[in-house]
Scaffold this motif. Sequence first.
Motif, PDB file in Angstrom:
ATOM      1  N   LEU A   1      -0.656   1.629  -7.881  1.00 12.19           N
ATOM      2  CA  LEU A   1       0.703   0.998  -7.513  1.00 12.19           C
ATOM      3  C   LEU A   1       1.761   1.329  -8.961  1.00 12.19           C
ATOM      4  CD1 LEU A   1       0.195   0.298  -5.202  1.00 12.19           C
ATOM      5  CD2 LEU A   1       1.295  -2.145  -6.008  1.00 12.19           C
ATOM      6  N   ASN A   2       1.390   1.328 -10.686  1.00 11.19           N
ATOM      7  CA  ASN A   2       1.464   2.080 -11.652  1.00 11.19           C
ATOM      8  C   ASN A   2       1.926   3.380 -12.023  1.00 11.19           C
ATOM      9  OD1 ASN A   2       2.311  -0.361 -12.482  1.00 11.19           O
ATOM     10  ND2 ASN A   2       0.069  -0.498 -13.640  1.00 11.19           N
ATOM     11  N   HIS A   3       1.358   4.064 -11.226  1.00 11.32           N
ATOM     12  CA  HIS A   3       1.604   5.338 -11.394  1.00 11.32           C
ATOM     13  C   HIS A   3       2.316   5.829 -10.155  1.00 11.32           C
ATOM     14  CE1 HIS A   3       1.093   9.986 -10.614  1.00 11.32           C
ATOM     15  NE2 HIS A   3       0.261   9.924  -9.504  1.00 11.32           N
ATOM     16  N   LEU A   4       2.671   5.193  -8.884  1.00 15.83           N
ATOM     17  CA  LEU A   4       3.589   5.321  -8.004  1.00 15.83           C
ATOM     18  C   LEU A   4       5.171   4.724  -8.418  1.00 15.83           C
ATOM     19  CD1 LEU A   4       1.570   5.052  -4.548  1.00 15.83           C
ATOM     20  CD2 LEU A   4       1.701   7.537  -5.939  1.00 15.83           C
ATOM     21  N   GLY A   5       5.408   4.049  -9.007  1.00  8.35           N
ATOM     22  CA  GLY A   5       6.127   2.787  -9.608  1.00  8.35           C
ATOM     23  C   GLY A   5       6.565   2.156  -8.499  1.00  8.35           C
ATOM     24  N   TYR A   6       5.558   1.705  -8.102  1.00  5.23           N
ATOM     25  CA  TYR A   6       6.112   0.544  -7.694  1.00  5.23           C
ATOM     26  C   TYR A   6       5.191  -1.264  -7.936  1.00  5.23           C
ATOM     27  CZ  TYR A   6       6.086   3.204  -3.425  1.00  5.23           C
ATOM     28  OH  TYR A   6       6.404   4.973  -2.474  1.00  5.23           O
ATOM     29  N   PRO A   7       6.437  -1.882  -8.078  1.00  2.00           N
ATOM     30  CA  PRO A   7       5.571  -3.357  -8.477  1.00  2.00           C
ATOM     31  C   PRO A   7       4.567  -3.779  -8.144  1.00  2.00           C
ATOM     32  CG  PRO A   7       7.368  -3.739  -7.229  1.00  2.00           C
ATOM     33  CD  PRO A   7       7.168  -2.480  -7.145  1.00  2.00           C
ATOM     34  N   ILE A   8       3.778  -4.414  -8.814  1.00  3.13           N
ATOM     35  CA  ILE A   8       2.422  -5.178  -8.987  1.00  3.13           C
ATOM     36  C   ILE A   8       2.132  -6.470  -8.252  1.00  3.13           C
ATOM     37  CG2 ILE A   8       0.328  -5.902 -10.000  1.00  3.13           C
ATOM     38  CD1 ILE A   8       1.320  -3.006 -10.924  1.00  3.13           C
ATOM     39  N   TYR A   9       3.568  -6.988  -7.650  1.00  2.00           N
ATOM     40  CA  TYR A   9       3.418  -7.754  -6.835  1.00  2.00           C
ATOM     41  C   TYR A   9       3.308  -7.413  -5.265  1.00  2.00           C
ATOM     42  CZ  TYR A   9       8.636  -7.207  -5.194  1.00  2.00           C
ATOM     43  OH  TYR A   9       9.790  -6.513  -5.376  1.00  2.00           O
ATOM     44  N   LEU A  10       3.323  -6.216  -4.542  1.00  2.00           N
ATOM     45  CA  LEU A  10       3.630  -5.254  -3.647  1.00  2.00           C
ATOM     46  C   LEU A  10       1.866  -5.126  -3.664  1.00  2.00           C
ATOM     47  CD1 LEU A  10       5.245  -3.968  -1.773  1.00  2.00           C
ATOM     48  CD2 LEU A  10       4.766  -1.890  -2.755  1.00  2.00           C
ATOM     49  N   LEU A  11       0.733  -5.631  -4.210  1.00  3.61           N
ATOM     50  CA  LEU A  11      -0.180  -5.775  -3.971  1.00  3.61           C
ATOM     51  C   LEU A  11      -0.889  -7.279  -3.432  1.00  3.61           C
ATOM     52  CD1 LEU A  11      -2.071  -5.022  -7.511  1.00  3.61           C
ATOM     53  CD2 LEU A  11      -2.328  -2.528  -5.607  1.00  3.61           C
ATOM     54  N   THR A  12      -0.128  -7.877  -3.422  1.00  6.64           N
ATOM     55  CA  THR A  12      -0.387  -9.253  -2.730  1.00  6.64           C
ATOM     56  C   THR A  12      -0.421  -8.781  -1.053  1.00  6.64           C
ATOM     57  OG1 THR A  12       0.208 -10.401  -4.286  1.00  6.64           O
ATOM     58  CG2 THR A  12      -0.624 -11.439  -2.733  1.00  6.64           C
ATOM     59  N   ILE A  13       1.577  -8.527  -0.941  1.00  7.84           N
ATOM     60  CA  ILE A  13       1.799  -8.578   0.116  1.00  7.84           C
ATOM     61  C   ILE A  13       0.962  -7.443   1.348  1.00  7.84           C
ATOM     62  CG2 ILE A  13       3.992  -7.770   1.533  1.00  7.84           C
ATOM     63  CD1 ILE A  13       5.585  -8.574  -0.955  1.00  7.84           C
ATOM     64  N   LEU A  14       0.985  -6.104   0.746  1.00  9.68           N
ATOM     65  CA  LEU A  14      -0.001  -5.058   1.151  1.00  9.68           C
ATOM     66  C   LEU A  14      -1.067  -6.048   1.434  1.00  9.68           C
ATOM     67  CD1 LEU A  14       0.925  -1.944  -0.752  1.00  9.68           C
ATOM     68  CD2 LEU A  14       1.950  -2.929   1.604  1.00  9.68           C
ATOM     69  N   GLY A  15      -2.031  -6.570   0.665  1.00 10.75           N
ATOM     70  CA  GLY A  15      -3.336  -6.602   0.992  1.00 10.75           C
ATOM     71  C   GLY A  15      -2.934  -7.470   1.649  1.00 10.75           C
ATOM     72  N   ALA A  16      -2.517  -8.223   2.010  1.00  9.37           N
ATOM     73  CA  ALA A  16      -2.498  -9.251   3.089  1.00  9.37           C
ATOM     74  C   ALA A  16      -2.148  -8.895   4.157  1.00  9.37           C
ATOM     75  CB  ALA A  16      -1.472 -10.929   2.886  1.00  9.37           C
ATOM     76  N   TRP A  17      -1.340  -7.796   4.860  1.00  8.53           N
ATOM     77  CA  TRP A  17      -0.721  -7.788   5.553  1.00  8.53           C
ATOM     78  C   TRP A  17      -2.167  -6.416   5.775  1.00  8.53           C
ATOM     79  CZ3 TRP A  17       1.827  -9.993   8.853  1.00  8.53           C
ATOM     80  CH2 TRP A  17       3.090 -10.949   8.221  1.00  8.53           C
ATOM     81  N   LYS A  18      -2.677  -5.879   5.175  1.00  9.99           N
ATOM     82  CA  LYS A  18      -4.509  -5.535   5.633  1.00  9.99           C
ATOM     83  C   LYS A  18      -5.353  -5.933   6.237  1.00  9.99           C
ATOM     84  CE  LYS A  18      -3.420  -1.200   2.161  1.00  9.99           C
ATOM     85  NZ  LYS A  18      -3.821  -0.537   1.362  1.00  9.99           N
ATOM     86  N   VAL A  19      -5.583  -7.014   5.459  1.00 12.07           N
ATOM     87  CA  VAL A  19      -6.594  -7.927   5.780  1.00 12.07           C
ATOM     88  C   VAL A  19      -6.238  -9.154   7.033  1.00 12.07           C
ATOM     89  CG1 VAL A  19      -8.334 -10.399   5.029  1.00 12.07           C
ATOM     90  CG2 VAL A  19      -7.591  -8.616   3.180  1.00 12.07           C
TER      91      VAL A  19
END
Length: 130
Positions: free
Chosen positions: A40-58
């Motif tokens: 996510l850092n490499h792509l330039g996205y904020p870290i909080y996106l992990l929580t959003i994407l993680g929840a939707w993926k599961v």
Amino acid sequence: MNKEKIKPIAYWVTTILGPASFIIGGVLHLTRAEAAVTVLNHLGYPIYLLTILGAWKVLGAIAVVVPRFPRLKEWAYAGFFFDLTGAAASRAFVHDGAGDIIAPLVFLALVLASWALRPPSRKLMAADVR
């Protein structure tokens, strides 16, 4: 082996390798695994996106594998499509190598195969659309 036996096997193989594998990615996102944070850092996205994407993926993976709820399954498959095409595009926009761009597209092929092979009991029928 006839088509009636091959299709359900192909459905479950592609579903386990494609949509159901989102459980792994979702958990890595929700736990903010070092590799996920690095990407996510490499792509330039904020870290909080992990929580959003993680929840939707599961939740999407669960929706695809549990019985019934065909409309929810359609939304989950759509979400996987957006996630994976977005991942490939994001990798391309930061000029990553071909392997990093193609990897999500391989999973997209599995997701599309799972969607196309799903049994009638997992499809949204015309009567359900009303």
